[in-house]
Design an enzyme around this catalytic site. Structure first.
Site, PDB file in Angstrom:
ATOM      1  N   TYR A 134       0.718  -1.128   0.079  1.00  0.00           N
ATOM      2  CA  TYR A 134       0.133  -0.437   0.123  1.00  0.00           C
ATOM      3  C   TYR A 134       0.666   1.182  -0.062  1.00  0.00           C
ATOM      4  O   TYR A 134       0.345   2.214   0.336  1.00  0.00           O
ATOM      5  CB  TYR A 134      -0.895  -0.205   1.453  1.00  0.00           C
ATOM      6  CG  TYR A 134      -0.197  -0.040   2.545  1.00  0.00           C
ATOM      7  CD1 TYR A 134       0.539   0.642   3.469  1.00  0.00           C
ATOM      8  CD2 TYR A 134       0.202  -2.060   3.124  1.00  0.00           C
ATOM      9  CE1 TYR A 134       0.618   0.537   4.800  1.00  0.00           C
ATOM     10  CE2 TYR A 134       0.249  -1.682   4.535  1.00  0.00           C
ATOM     11  CZ  TYR A 134       0.858  -0.491   4.781  1.00  0.00           C
ATOM     12  OH  TYR A 134       1.456  -1.163   5.851  1.00  0.00           O
TER      13      TYR A 134
ATOM     14  N   GLU B 191      10.831  -4.926   6.741  1.00  0.00           N
ATOM     15  CA  GLU B 191       9.232  -4.186   7.234  1.00  0.00           C
ATOM     16  C   GLU B 191       9.544  -4.388   8.675  1.00  0.00           C
ATOM     17  O   GLU B 191       8.993  -3.471   9.420  1.00  0.00           O
ATOM     18  CB  GLU B 191       8.699  -4.337   6.307  1.00  0.00           C
ATOM     19  CG  GLU B 191       8.062  -4.225   5.274  1.00  0.00           C
ATOM     20  CD  GLU B 191       7.727  -3.325   4.544  1.00  0.00           C
ATOM     21  OE1 GLU B 191       8.228  -1.907   5.386  1.00  0.00           O
ATOM     22  OE2 GLU B 191       8.080  -2.867   3.616  1.00  0.00           O
TER      23      GLU B 191
END
Length: 197
Positions: free
Chosen positions: A30, A105
Site C-alpha cells: 500500500y 519492514e
C-alpha cells in the site's frame, strides 16, 4: 533536539509463528512495496482490503528522515478501506522473500504482520499485510495535515527525501487508478511550503 524514540525495538512474531497458508503467498502493498517490492513475484493485482486505511502514521528516523528530524511513512491504520497491490509469491520463493520482508519492514516491530481478506478482480484472497502497531513509540497516529506536510517537506534519510516517497506513492496509486484524497492534500500542503521564499 531529538525526535520520538523511533528506533525502539518491540518484540514481533517471526514468519514461522504465523498461520500462513501453504503454497503461494499473497503480499499486500500500500506504500513503497507497491513500487519497490524487493522480492520475486509471479503475479500482481489491484487489491482492496476493509478495516484499515493508508495513513502517514509511522515515524522514519533512517530511510526517510533522521533521529533529529524524523520523517513519516505509511502504515495501515484501523478503520475504513485501502486500495493497493497484491503480489503473489511462488511457494518456492516464500521463505526467502519473507526473510527479506522481515529485514525491511519488521526490524523495529513498528508493524504487525496480519493475514487479511482482500478483494482482487474476480476473487477473494488472504493477503499478508503490515499493519501499524499503535503501541510502538514510532507510531505517530493521525496527525494534522499541516504537521505532516511540515515534517515531509523538511527531512531526508538514507533512501532520499521524504517528499520523494510521498510523490512516488501518489504516482503509483494514480497508475492503478487510485486517487487518495488525504495524500493529495498533504502533497498540496508540502508544495505550498516548498514554494515559500
Amino acid at each position: 533536539m531529538t525526535g520520538p524514540a523511533t528506533d525502539t525495538v518491540l518484540p514481533y512474531p517471526q514468519p514461522s509463528e504465523l498461520d500462513l497458508p501453504k503454497g503461494d503467498l499473497w503480499i499486500f502493498g500500500y506504500g513503497s512495496l507497491m513500487w519497490d517490492p524487493g522480492f520475486p513475484h509471479v503475479a500482481s493485482s489491484p487489491a482492496l482490503i476493509y478495516g484499515y486505511h493508508r495513513e502517514l502514521c509511522i515515524y522514519s528516523s533512517r530511510w526517510r528522515g533522521s533521529p533529529q528530524q524524523p520523517g513519516l511513512v505509511l502504515g495501515l491504520d484501523r478503520g475504513g478501506a485501502c486500495r493497493g497491490v497484491a503480489f503473489r509469491i511462488a511457494a518456492t520463493h516464500v521463505v526467502r522473500s519473507l526473510e527479506a520482508l522481515w529485514e525491511r519492514e519488521m526490524r523495529r516491530g513498528v508493524y504487525q504482520p496480519r493475514l487479511l481478506r482482500a478483494r482482487l478482480p474476480g476473487k477473494a484472497a488472504r493477503v499478508l499485510a503490515f499493519v501499524a502497531n499503535p503501541m510502538h513509540p514510532g507510531y505517530a497516529g493521525a496527525l494534522p495535515t499541516e504537521r505532516i506536510a511540515e515534517m515531509i517537506a523538511n527531512c531526508c534519510g538514507d533512501r532520499g527525501p521524504n517528499v520523494e516517497y510521498l510523490a512516488r506513492t501518489i504516482k503509483h496509486l494514480s497508475g492503478i487508478g487510485v486517487q487518495d484524497p488525504h495524500l493529495l492534500r498533504v502533497m498540496a500542503a508540502v508544495r505550498g511550503l516548498l514554494a515559500r521564499p
